[in-house]
Design an enzyme around this catalytic site. Structure first.
Site, PDB file in Angstrom:
ATOM      1  N   GLN A 289       0.898  -1.191  -0.247  1.00 19.82           N
ATOM      2  CA  GLN A 289       0.076   0.216   0.133  1.00 19.82           C
ATOM      3  C   GLN A 289       1.112   1.180  -0.052  1.00 19.82           C
ATOM      4  O   GLN A 289       1.856   1.524   0.704  1.00 19.82           O
ATOM      5  CB  GLN A 289      -0.971  -0.132   1.024  1.00 19.82           C
ATOM      6  CG  GLN A 289      -2.013  -1.070   1.183  1.00 19.82           C
ATOM      7  CD  GLN A 289      -3.086  -0.943   0.218  1.00 19.82           C
ATOM      8  OE1 GLN A 289      -3.147   0.359  -0.355  1.00 19.82           O
ATOM      9  NE2 GLN A 289      -3.768  -2.069  -0.138  1.00 19.82           N
TER      10      GLN A 289
ATOM     11  N   TYR B 264      -6.197 -13.542  -3.083  1.00 20.94           N
ATOM     12  CA  TYR B 264      -5.053 -12.449  -3.860  1.00 20.94           C
ATOM     13  C   TYR B 264      -4.380 -11.860  -2.401  1.00 20.94           C
ATOM     14  O   TYR B 264      -4.332 -10.503  -2.127  1.00 20.94           O
ATOM     15  CB  TYR B 264      -5.866 -11.307  -4.221  1.00 20.94           C
ATOM     16  CG  TYR B 264      -7.211 -11.772  -5.301  1.00 20.94           C
ATOM     17  CD1 TYR B 264      -6.755 -11.787  -6.733  1.00 20.94           C
ATOM     18  CD2 TYR B 264      -8.463 -12.044  -4.732  1.00 20.94           C
ATOM     19  CE1 TYR B 264      -7.770 -12.346  -7.348  1.00 20.94           C
ATOM     20  CE2 TYR B 264      -9.422 -12.431  -5.695  1.00 20.94           C
ATOM     21  CZ  TYR B 264      -9.068 -12.637  -7.087  1.00 20.94           C
ATOM     22  OH  TYR B 264     -10.275 -12.871  -7.780  1.00 20.94           O
TER      23      TYR B 264
ATOM     24  N   GLU C  14      -1.887 -16.545  -3.877  1.00 22.68           N
ATOM     25  CA  GLU C  14      -1.457 -15.547  -4.578  1.00 22.68           C
ATOM     26  C   GLU C  14      -1.033 -16.017  -5.925  1.00 22.68           C
ATOM     27  O   GLU C  14      -0.242 -17.141  -5.899  1.00 22.68           O
ATOM     28  CB  GLU C  14      -0.430 -14.726  -3.837  1.00 22.68           C
ATOM     29  CG  GLU C  14       0.382 -13.691  -4.385  1.00 22.68           C
ATOM     30  CD  GLU C  14      -0.509 -12.650  -4.822  1.00 22.68           C
ATOM     31  OE1 GLU C  14       0.060 -12.164  -6.074  1.00 22.68           O
ATOM     32  OE2 GLU C  14      -1.397 -12.300  -4.190  1.00 22.68           O
TER      33      GLU C  14
ATOM     34  N   ASP D 122      -9.135  -9.357  -1.763  1.00 19.55           N
ATOM     35  CA  ASP D 122      -8.571  -8.429  -2.089  1.00 19.55           C
ATOM     36  C   ASP D 122      -7.956  -8.280  -3.339  1.00 19.55           C
ATOM     37  O   ASP D 122      -6.895  -8.315  -3.723  1.00 19.55           O
ATOM     38  CB  ASP D 122      -7.522  -8.061  -1.056  1.00 19.55           C
ATOM     39  CG  ASP D 122      -7.006  -6.854  -1.097  1.00 19.55           C
ATOM     40  OD1 ASP D 122      -7.541  -5.956  -1.828  1.00 19.55           O
ATOM     41  OD2 ASP D 122      -5.523  -6.837  -0.315  1.00 19.55           O
TER      42      ASP D 122
ATOM     43  N   CYS E  84     -10.307  -1.571  -4.504  1.00 18.21           N
ATOM     44  CA  CYS E  84      -9.705  -0.243  -4.972  1.00 18.21           C
ATOM     45  C   CYS E  84     -10.493   0.285  -6.197  1.00 18.21           C
ATOM     46  O   CYS E  84      -9.979   1.427  -6.690  1.00 18.21           O
ATOM     47  CB  CYS E  84      -8.265  -0.542  -5.375  1.00 18.21           C
ATOM     48  SG  CYS E  84      -7.959  -1.618  -6.493  1.00 18.21           S
TER      49      CYS E  84
END
Length: 423
Positions: A253, A282, A306, A351, A378
């Site tokens: 981030q 994720y 992932e 995510d 996002c």
């Protein structure tokens, strides 16, 4: 209407992408550098079938929420990185809230009453609207000058400072020198105190030693020493009560307070209980997995999925002390469809990237019958499309929180809690 034509118009509501909507002779115009209710002179920059894009180049009647942009490059024809510098900070939060509501209605299929019940707001993070961006990638033009890109363009705007960049990045002598062999220059100022500069040429990263650069001793928790050439290919981040080692060019981030903010929201919404099993989909370096593992206890199963190789490596390295955490190297849709991970599971964190989880992942996730799903998003549009998929399966968006992880830009982060049908 013609490109480069100037037209006076009245601006209507905000729209996704940092624009406001206006209409000229029945044609929709998406106007940047404007605010709802303003009367502006707009210069048309693009013409498309059914709509046009334009920049407000003269303000005839200004909104009370208009402010002078702190950055001289945040203007029509200038840097495209900041969409909202002309908007007062409090009004930026209202702008983003309005976009989220509109997307939930138009794409998510929620009624006004359902959206009102969520009481959606966008909360600011500590530190203010400037000096927050801990990762900045500068583009390099044909003459070797570093800068940032115009909106919807590959044209580089040379600058002398980026005001939303972390102070340690602003102090780097990146913008005051020539980069003849580089396509881009990536900079990082981590929460652990590392400052790294990397030149990229044809996709190949090369650490850079910048004479006269600042020392990392100016940063909280920094070990001290010179900046770039001696810096490792990894940086230390601090979040969720742990130290993290992540690739300097990998995902983390960009707001220093973002990781802890999102972890706190996910823990609060999911309310994990000892012994519950968890999927972190994720999962990146395993930020949410580590926080949830601490809550569910050492005997509970936590699975991270992932696909990026550097993310998998970072997760395995950072979570090595958690014996019950498994890291699965796979695309989430593949892991679910091919049963690389299997239910039942109690809690799930989604995510996904900006494109969203997508209908197949949503359906396969809820098929595992978790008691709750936390969705970190996002992009409001992608999130809203997935809200519709959840709704068609009988699941409801019970809580939604917005966070201003990217001040001065049109971007907003959402954390939603989805609950299954009551049986």
């Amino acid at each position: 209407m013609e490109e480069v034509e100037r037209v006076e118009l009245t601006v209507d509501a905000v729209a996704p992408g940092g624009h406001c909507v206006a209409r000229v002779d029945g044609q929709v115009v998406f106007v940047r550098h404007a605010l709802p209710g303003e009367r502006v002179v707009a210069e048309v920059t693009e013409l498309h079938r059914g709509f046009a894009r334009a920049d407000a180049v003269e303000i005839v009647e200004a909104s009370p929420d208009r402010v002078a942009p702190p950055c001289p490059y945040a203007r029509p024809g200038g840097c495209g990185g900041c969409d909202l510098q002309h908007v007062a900070p409090a009004a930026q939060l209202d702008w983003k809230t309005a976009v989220v509501r509109e997307q939930l209605s138009r794409l998510g299929g929620l009624t006004d009453a359902e959206i009102d019940a969520l009481r959606v707001t966008v909360a600011p993070l500590p530190g203010g609207p400037l000096g927050w961006r801990s990762r900045v990638r500068y583009a390099v033009d044909a003459t070797g000058r570093a800068g940032l890109l115009k909106h919807r363009s590959h044209e580089v705007v040379p600058i002398d400072r980026c005001l939303i960049a972390h102070p340690a990045i602003q102090e780097l002598p990146v913008l005051g020198r020539n980069w003849p062999a580089a396509d881009a220059v990536a900079t990082v100022a981590s929460t652990g105190g590392d400052v790294v500069v990397t030149a990229l040429a044809d996709g190949t990263p090369t650490p850079v030693d910048l004479p006269g650069g600042p020392a990392t001793t100016d940063l909280p928790g920094a070990p001290g020493g010179p900046v770039a050439g001696d810096a490792p290919a990894t940086v230390r981040e601090v979040a969720a009560g742990r130290d993290w080692t992540v690739p300097a060019g990998g995902f983390w981030q960009v707001h220093p307070a973002a990781a802890d903010t999102l972890v706190d929201a996910v823990l609060d919404l999911l309310d994990p209980r000892p012994g519950e099993s968890v999927w972190d989909l994720y999962g990146g370096a395993g930020l949410f997995a580590a926080a949830l593992a601490a809550r569910v206890g050492p005997d509970a199963r936590v699975t991270v999925v992932e696909s990026a190789a550097e993310g998998v490596a970072a997760a395995r390295r950072n979570l090595a002390d958690l014996s019950r955490v498994e890291v699965v190297a796979a695309r989430v849709e593949t892991a679910l469809a091919r049963r690389r991970i299997t239910g039942p599971v109690d809690l799930v964190v989604l995510d996904p990237p900006r494109t969203g989880a997508g209908a197949a992942v949503v359906r396969d996730t809820i098929a595992a019958t978790p008691r709750a799903i936390a969705y970190v998003a996002c992009d409001p549009a992608a999130f809203a499309r997935d809200v519709r998929t959840f709704g068609r399966a009988g699941w409801r968006l019970a809580t939604l929180r917005g966070y201003d992880l990217f001040p001065m830009t049109q971007h907003v982060e959402l954390v939603g809690l989805f609950l299954p049908p009551v049986r």
